[in-house]
Write an enzyme that holds these catalytic residues in place. Structure first.
Site, mmCIF file in Angstrom:
data_model
loop_
_atom_site.group_PDB
_atom_site.id
_atom_site.type_symbol
_atom_site.label_atom_id
_atom_site.label_comp_id
_atom_site.label_asym_id
_atom_site.label_seq_id
_atom_site.Cartn_x
_atom_site.Cartn_y
_atom_site.Cartn_z
ATOM 1 N N CYS A 45 1.036 -0.599 -0.955
ATOM 2 C CA CYS A 45 1.426 -0.488 -2.367
ATOM 3 C C CYS A 45 2.946 -0.503 -2.524
ATOM 4 O O CYS A 45 3.479 -1.103 -3.460
ATOM 5 C CB CYS A 45 0.864 0.799 -2.975
ATOM 6 S SG CYS A 45 -0.933 0.884 -2.953
HETATM 7 C C1 BEZ Z 1 -1.716 1.232 1.091
HETATM 8 O O1 BEZ Z 1 -1.181 0.821 0.056
HETATM 9 O O2 BEZ Z 1 -1.238 1.006 2.185
HETATM 10 C C2 BEZ Z 1 -2.962 2.051 1.015
HETATM 11 C C3 BEZ Z 1 -3.448 2.488 -0.200
HETATM 12 C C4 BEZ Z 1 -4.590 3.257 -0.230
HETATM 13 C C5 BEZ Z 1 -5.253 3.582 0.933
HETATM 14 C C6 BEZ Z 1 -4.771 3.110 2.132
HETATM 15 C C7 BEZ Z 1 -3.626 2.349 2.177
#
Ligand code: BEZ
Length: 218
Positions: A45
């Site tokens: 994200c």
């Molecule tokens: C990520 O953006 O890396 C992520 C988001 C939610 C759960 C696991 C990873």
């Protein structure tokens, strides 16, 4: 029922890092991209929001407002923006909605399948929004949707390209071929016969009776 192309994008009022947003009013005469993400302070994200921050000028050139959504609070979003700026090298100057109430997530069907299972054994992670993208037109209609799984960061160059194609074909009898980018030839819709198509869009490159290219009317 999930949102479909040409549905009116659900209106909502939500708190955001830029204050309260009444979505339809905020949209005004612009296009909008709403994109959800699972959680703040997570690796994929952070790279995605950094990518959007770096494209701010491109979205502005296209009269397009961008808004992020997750089930985290404004307080978290504000703290997380510091990390995004550190990674991206530019500030994330777009609104991120506080959707701790899941109002937007439910209205736009941004929750994963697990959320809809019977309540027993559901974890907070199951209420995290998926990586959804909605391009909304100034007429408030849904023009394009995409959904990516948790493990795959989105390609924002493709989202920009799709936005260009949406804007190119809006209200005109044109379509864009596979892998089209601005400046390349476009396809003239079959609602125009050859004569009318050539009068409107100039000389046609007719490859098949139903595949007729015209120069990009940039
Ligand atoms: C990520 O953006 O890396 C992520 C988001 C939610 C759960 C696991 C990873």
């Amino acid at each position: 029922m999930s949102l479909r192309i040409n549905d009116i994008a659900p209106d909502f009022t939500a708190d955001s890092t830029e204050g309260e947003i009444r979505f339809h009013e905020w949209l005004g005469d612009s296009y909008a991209i709403i994109f959800s993400h699972p959680r703040d302070f997570t690796p994929v994200c952070t790279t995605e929001f950094g990518a959007v921050a770096q494209l701010a000028a491109e979205f502005e050139k296209r009269n397009t407002k961008v808004i992020g959504v997750s089930v985290d609070s404004v307080e978290d979003h504000r703290k997380w923006k510091n990390d995004i700026a550190q990674v991206a090298g530019v500030p994330a100057n777009f609104a991120i909605i506080d959707d701790t109430s899941l109002t937007v997530a439910k209205a736009y069907d941004m929750l994963p399948a697990e959320y809809y299972l019977p309540g027993e054994g559901r974890s907070p992670a199951d209420s995290a929004t998926v990586r959804a993208v909605f391009i909304i037109g100034p007429d408030k209609k849904v023009r394009l949707t995409m959904t990516y799984p948790m493990s795959i960061g989105r390609n924002f160059a493709e989202i920009l390209r799709a936005l260009d194609a949406v804007r190119k074909t809006d209200g005109v009898p044109l379509a864009t071929p596979a892998n089209w980018v601005p400046g390349e030839d476009v396809i003239v819709a079959l609602s125009l016969d050859d004569k009318a198509a050539a009068e409107k869009f100039g000389p046609l490159d007719i490859r098949l009776p139903y595949l007729r290219y015209a120069k990009d009317p940039a």
